[in-house]
Scaffold this active site. Structure first.
Site, PDB file in Angstrom:
ATOM      1  CE1 TYR A  95      -3.916  -2.411   5.213  1.00  0.00           C
ATOM      2  CE2 TYR A  95      -3.466  -0.074   4.921  1.00  0.00           C
ATOM      3  CZ  TYR A  95      -3.765  -1.311   4.382  1.00  0.00           C
ATOM      4  OH  TYR A  95      -3.925  -1.449   3.027  1.00  0.00           O
ATOM      5  CB  SER A 129      -0.864   0.024   1.266  1.00  0.00           C
ATOM      6  OG  SER A 129      -1.491   1.291   1.419  1.00  0.00           O
ATOM      7  CE  LYS A 170      -1.510  -3.903   3.232  1.00  0.00           C
ATOM      8  NZ  LYS A 170      -1.664  -4.991   2.268  1.00  0.00           N
TER       9      LYS A 170
END
Ligand SMILES: NC(=O)c1ccc[n+]([C@@H]2O[C@H](COP(=O)([O-])OP(=O)(O)OC[C@H]3O[C@@H](n4cnc5c(N)ncnc54)[C@H](OP(=O)(O)O)[C@@H]3O)[C@@H](O)[C@H]2O)c1
Length: 254
Positions: free
Chosen positions: A160, A147, A164
């Site tokens: 998160y 991401s 990533k």
């Protein structure tokens, strides 16, 4: 031998998180190019729907359930691949979790663990199992969906974003150690893409408009717009591309 650099006939591909969103479009595009695609996510029924759509369009596919946060499930899908196909040419690690949206100081342990189990441990052991199988057959290609949050942590998406960023380093670590086995490992770093996963960013008008001012193309991406980069990375067109992380974000991170 095909002169089409993107031809995937004869290849076996496993795509996780393929029941909807970006993964579904990746699965469909790889099948359009001739790969036999194993469509995987937690819910078998949803995967069967995607596999059926691929077959109706003239492609080759099957559905197989796998919760990538569960090590037993990872073993299970690879046992299945070994017994049914005997090899794997392409793995797309795409299924991810983002259960927590809030201030980093309020991150609860359950959300932390789920995010790490799926996004980090899941990608890692899927890559290990795929890498062992690919090594036995002279090579393969792995693509990890990371991401843009790997480069710039998203607001209220601390853990998160951290996982990533780890996926980016994982991509390079596997690329370095598996390259000698003929296995190329690369990553896709999507920007804002209209899927269920990014729902929170689309539902709040103020958040969405703030994103639009930051994206030079002034629009979000559709899931299909992520699939072409994955096709490139798994195909012969990228035969000398290894350890690369390609940002597809409409210019957001310029
Ligand atoms: N959308 C964006 O703006 C955006 C931006 C940057 C990066 N990404 C990345 O793109 C990837 C795909 O996301 P998406 O936006 O396409 O999301 P999505 O439409 O919500 O799809 C997520 C997929 O993952 C599966 N999944 C979820 N948890 C799983 C688990 N534990 N094990 C196996 N499968 C699981 C889901 O199916 P089941 O529910 O059946 O398991 C579904 O197929 C993710 O890695 C995400 O981090 C997305």
């Amino acid at each position: 031998m095909s002169t089409n650099l993107f031809d995937l006939h004869g290849k076996i591909a496993l795509v996780t998180g393929a029941s909807r969103g970006i993964g579904e479009e990746i699965a469909k595009l790889l099948a359009e190019q001739g790969a036999h695609v194993i469509v995987s996510s937690r819910k078998l029924e949803d995967c069967e729907t995607v596999a059926r759509l691929i077959k109706e369009a003239g492609g080759s596919a099957e559905a197989y359930p796998c919760h990538v946060g569960r090590l037993d499930d990872i073993q299970g899908v690879f046992q299945h691949i070994r017994s049914r196909h005997g090899r794997l040419d392409i793995l797309v690690n795409n299924a991810a979790a983002n259960p927590y949206f809030g201030h980093i100081l309020d991150t609860d342990l359950a959300s932390f663990e789920k995010t790490v189990e799926v996004n980090l441990r899941g990608y890692f052991f899927m890559s290990v199992e795929a890498g062992k199988l690919m090594r036995e057959h002279g090579g393969g290609a792995i693509v990890n969906t990371a991401s843009v949050n790997a480069l710039q942590p998203g607001d209220k998406q601390g853990i998160y974003s951290i996982t990533k960023a780890a996926v980016v380093n994982m991509t390079r670590a596997f690329a370095k150690e598996c390259g000698p086995c003929g296995i190329r490992v690369n990553a896709l770093l999507p920007g804002l893409t209209k899927t269920k996963f990014a729902g929170a960013l689309f539902e709040d008008q103020a958040i969405y408009e703030a994103w639009m001012t930051k994206i030079p193309l002034r629009r979000h991406a559709e899931p299909r717009e992520m699939a072409g980069t994955v096709l490139y990375l798994v195909s012969d067109a990228a035969s000398y591309t290894n350890g690369e992380c390609i940002v597809v974000d409409g210019g957001l991170t310029i």
